[in-house]
Design an enzyme around this catalytic site. Structure first.
Site, PDB file in Angstrom:
ATOM      1  N   VAL A  86      45.332  -1.067 -69.213  1.00 53.98           N
ATOM      2  CA  VAL A  86      44.869   0.141 -68.538  1.00 53.98           C
ATOM      3  C   VAL A  86      44.044  -0.251 -67.315  1.00 53.98           C
ATOM      4  O   VAL A  86      43.022  -0.925 -67.420  1.00 53.98           O
ATOM      5  CB  VAL A  86      44.031   1.020 -69.481  1.00 53.98           C
ATOM      6  CG1 VAL A  86      43.569   2.281 -68.749  1.00 53.98           C
ATOM      7  CG2 VAL A  86      44.832   1.382 -70.730  1.00 53.98           C
ATOM      8  N   LYS A  87      44.500   0.208 -66.164  1.00 53.92           N
ATOM      9  CA  LYS A  87      43.853  -0.126 -64.896  1.00 53.92           C
ATOM     10  C   LYS A  87      42.883   0.994 -64.533  1.00 53.92           C
ATOM     11  O   LYS A  87      43.276   2.155 -64.371  1.00 53.92           O
ATOM     12  CB  LYS A  87      44.924  -0.296 -63.818  1.00 53.92           C
ATOM     13  CG  LYS A  87      44.490  -1.063 -62.587  1.00 53.92           C
ATOM     14  CD  LYS A  87      45.714  -1.311 -61.695  1.00 53.92           C
ATOM     15  CE  LYS A  87      45.351  -2.110 -60.463  1.00 53.92           C
ATOM     16  NZ  LYS A  87      46.540  -2.286 -59.580  1.00 53.92           N
ATOM     17  N   VAL A  88      41.610   0.614 -64.393  1.00 54.53           N
ATOM     18  CA  VAL A  88      40.527   1.591 -64.223  1.00 54.53           C
ATOM     19  C   VAL A  88      39.748   1.262 -62.954  1.00 54.53           C
ATOM     20  O   VAL A  88      39.413   0.104 -62.711  1.00 54.53           O
ATOM     21  CB  VAL A  88      39.571   1.547 -65.443  1.00 54.53           C
ATOM     22  CG1 VAL A  88      38.455   2.568 -65.288  1.00 54.53           C
ATOM     23  CG2 VAL A  88      40.340   1.776 -66.740  1.00 54.53           C
TER      24      VAL A  88
END
Length: 217
Positions: A86-88
């Site tokens: 998950v890219k945050v």
């Protein structure tokens, strides 16, 4: 050093995978739009298609900027496939979400890192990767490679397990210099990987060998 390709183009991903050196893929909404991939269902399916091509981590970016929205999107992405990271974004609510995901065992990539302080916070929150954008720093006459060096020093000082994912790679010398500085991962376009293959002496040497080999035929 791990090699990731920064694209949503399946043809480029397959070509990089075919080289035998690809370790993963990073994407973002801009890269999806570049491939004319729109609509939630189509985007989710595209992530699955990428996971079918590569064996390593695939970064899928959330678009929400509030904590609840980031968590909701991130959990949905993580459930898609075990390879999804998950890219945050590096914002306050993003940092809170990275801590939440870390506690849940969900891998994260903290993106849009432009300072060593941001990288330090991301590591403290438990990010799997941090993505310093060295090319974009170079674009504004700031030394992007110096940022990589600073983060490497800080992480080594405190034995952080967060991996430095050098992003916004523009050319082959970015790759070489990041490797020299100890970046754990590079992500860039296919051209930045292909460029490592090329050297004029290799080309002239091969040409000479092939010419001389004609005498044996």
């Amino acid at each position: 050093m791990k090699f990731f390709i920064d694209t949503a183009n399946l043809i480029h991903i397959k070509e990089a995978q075919g080289l035998g050196v690809l370790d993963g893929v990073t994407t973002n909404p801009s890269l999806m739009a570049k491939e004319d991939i729109t609509g939630k269902d189509n985007i989710l399916q595209h992530y699955l298609d990428i996971c079918e091509i590569v064996d390593g981590d695939v970064s899928a970016e959330v678009v929400a900027t509030d904590f609840d929205g980031i968590v909701r999107e991130g959990e949905e992405l993580a459930k898609l496939h075990e390879q999804i990271v998950v890219k945050v974004p590096m914002i306050k609510e993003g940092l809170k979400a990275i801590k939440y995901f870390s506690d849940k065992g969900i891998k994260t990539n903290c993106t849009l890192i432009f300072s060593s302080g941001q990288a330090l916070l991301a590591a403290k929150a438990g990010a799997t990767y941090v993505s310093p954008f060295l090319g974009r720093l170079d674009d504004i006459s700031t030394d992007g490679l110096n940022l990589i060096a600073e983060i490497r020093l800080i992480y080594d000082n405190y034995k952080f397990e967060t991996e430095i994912l050098a992003a916004s790679i523009r050319h082959t010398m970015h790759v070489i210099n990041c490797a020299k500085l100890g970046a754990d991962v590079m992500t860039g376009p296919l051209s930045s990987i292909d460029g490592l293959l090329k050297h004029p002496l290799t080309e002239t040497g091969l040409s000479k060998f092939l010419e001389d080999a004609k005498s044996f035929m």
